[in-house]
Design a protein around this motif. Sequence first.
Motif, short mmCIF file in Angstrom:
data_model
loop_
_atom_site.label_atom_id
_atom_site.label_comp_id
_atom_site.label_asym_id
_atom_site.label_seq_id
_atom_site.Cartn_x
_atom_site.Cartn_y
_atom_site.Cartn_z
N ILE B 87 59.48 34.78 21.17
CA ILE B 87 59.99 34.55 22.53
C ILE B 87 61.32 35.27 22.70
N LEU B 88 62.20 35.12 21.69
CA LEU B 88 63.54 35.71 21.81
C LEU B 88 63.46 37.23 21.92
N LEU B 89 62.49 37.83 21.23
CA LEU B 89 62.35 39.28 21.31
C LEU B 89 61.58 39.71 22.56
N ALA B 90 60.57 38.90 22.91
CA ALA B 90 59.69 39.31 24.00
C ALA B 90 60.36 39.14 25.36
N TYR B 91 61.21 38.12 25.50
CA TYR B 91 61.79 37.85 26.82
C TYR B 91 62.59 39.04 27.35
N PRO B 92 63.55 39.56 26.53
CA PRO B 92 64.30 40.72 27.05
C PRO B 92 63.38 41.91 27.33
N ALA B 93 62.37 42.11 26.47
CA ALA B 93 61.45 43.23 26.68
C ALA B 93 60.71 43.07 28.00
N ALA B 94 60.18 41.86 28.22
CA ALA B 94 59.44 41.60 29.46
C ALA B 94 60.36 41.73 30.67
N TYR B 95 61.58 41.23 30.53
CA TYR B 95 62.54 41.29 31.64
C TYR B 95 62.86 42.75 31.98
N PHE B 96 63.05 43.52 30.90
CA PHE B 96 63.32 44.94 31.11
C PHE B 96 62.15 45.61 31.86
N LEU B 97 60.93 45.25 31.47
CA LEU B 97 59.75 45.82 32.14
C LEU B 97 59.76 45.54 33.64
N THR B 98 60.14 44.32 34.01
CA THR B 98 60.11 43.99 35.44
C THR B 98 61.20 44.71 36.22
#
Lengths: 367, 290
Positions: B87-98
């Motif tokens: 979650i900690l790694l995926a959240y920033p990645a997903a946020y960046f994508l949006t």
Amino acid sequence: MNQNTDLLTLRSVSKSYGTVPVLHDIDLSIRDGEFLTVLGPSGSGKTTVLRLIGGLEPLTSGEIHLDGQDISRMPINRRPFNTVFQDYALFPHLTVSGNVGYGLSVRHIQRKEIARRVAEALDLVQLGSFARRFPAQLSGGQRQRVALARALICQPRLILLDEPLAALDLELRRQMQIFLKSIQREIKTTFLFVTHDQEEAIGMADRICVMEAGHIRQLGTPHDLYYRPNCEFVARFFGENNLVAGKLGAVQGELRSIETTLGRLVCSISDQPHLKAAADGASAYAAFRPEALHLADAKDTDNRFSGTISDMAFAGSSSVATIAAGPDNAAQRLRLRVPSRVDGSALKSGETVSLSFAPHEGHLVLA
Amino acid sequence: MSEAGSTQHAERRLSLLVTVLAFALPVVFVLVPLAIFLGYSFFSVDQGTIVYGLSLGNYVRFLTDPVFLPVFWNTIVLCVSVAIICILLAYPAAYFLTTLKGRWRYALLMLLLVPLLMSYVIKIYAIRSILGLNGFLNKALVALGILQEPSTLFVFNMNAILLTLTLLLIPFAILPIFLSLERIPQVLLRASDDLGASGLQTFLRITLPLSLPGVASAASFVFVLAIGDFLTPQMVGGISGFTFGRILYSQFGTAYNWPFGAALSVALAVVVIAAILVGERFGRNRGTSV
């Protein structure tokens, strides 16, 4: 709150999206404490005006002044304006009081103070007992009032309303119009209200700004716009109207004649110096409202012409006759509005009648 | 008249058949096997043959033998850790994508999801070679002067399992978080700005809470996939990286004790169902549109 001082001024504001211009050199002054409605068909740029003032979008060129200071580049969260969005934009995870108090809590105001002012704002919009509901548990009209309370609790200098009533049904819309107007009087805050519904605009506004294709066509009171439209667009857009094309003739005091297919018509030009100044023979329209047109009798000497009733339509309190007039009673379509009567109208389809309107009820619009 | 009646009749029979199939397939292929497993968990094994007599022996053994419960618990802790790190790694990645516009957004998302198309085993091999004594990680750390000499810290132990599972499962965390972030109407963020909130306030008070359903489903996805995995621990866990999945696997393989394996599976299934329910509970929005 002096209605004569300008709160906000737009100076030659333009906006383009990419290479597509949507606003051309707009100049507009909003007076302190007024209810100003921006009215226009879709695509006229009216919502863009609101978004530029609110700071939701940057200007392409021009300046916006608040109390004489340029705020064109002030970020959205520092502008003392609040917006009521078209689809309300309530935060779904917050309760009604959470939504209403949001603007205060992000400013780190004390909890007690927030609670007090939220209760006050909810009372103002008559939602006191709904504080703990979530937006999904409210009806459209209630959400609308929450959105309003959320905007006015921050005590903004200007409240921007982006077609806030568009999603409501007719009856509710009427109620909300009266409600909005009364709230505006009560809190004495300037409202900028964007709509495409002219009935809404007439009912609520102190002044109306009519927009078309990225230009302001006319700015004035509803009465002005209705009786003294300054261009063909406003004359056609604002209420039902009869427009008859012709060439301007002589000025006779406060009246001026115009040569049309219906013969020589005489219309009022009072308080409109540009009409007095226009050259003889210039293209113009004679404009008169369907309710100003009536069956001619012996004392009507001016503006007399005949026409054939091609259709009668019952519209509740009044009935509208469609009339073919002009040469051979065919060239010009006119509308005539008469009060409805229970035993039917004296006018019958197919009848040829003699019609007239009083010179002071007709006006001129340059083509 | 009678002809019309008979076609109507045939139609009704067809729709009945479809309905029955729609319900029967999950029953036959999901519920029945689960029920058989549950049944097996009450049997026992004697000299390599299954004894079909009902007893609670397997469950008693699971709960009393000092081997199983600690491994069970450690595995849960491991998988919770995997879920948290993902979650900690995926959240920033997903946020960046949006924050990306149009085509780029989906191109990059696809790129992040490409590993899902690769064979699981090959991915594990690849990761193992990266983590190994002569692997890329060690070489890089030595070259950077962070380590004096290659370390065995990264492979054939619990750390290795943690790292590998995290790498394997991160796409499953990115996707639901990305979807929940993307579903937040932009107008809500503008409304927050308009009411005077700073960027950080808007994120903490609007974006984050509204994306929590996605975070919850991401966490339960990752946890469930991690806890059911026996291949990864088998391949990168070595001797010290012993997980519940490996014990379970061995009951059906080398130990040949299906009834006991079934009982362990039931214990695991209870945890998985609990995780899914928790994820579903927090994953549900308050039933709200805008």
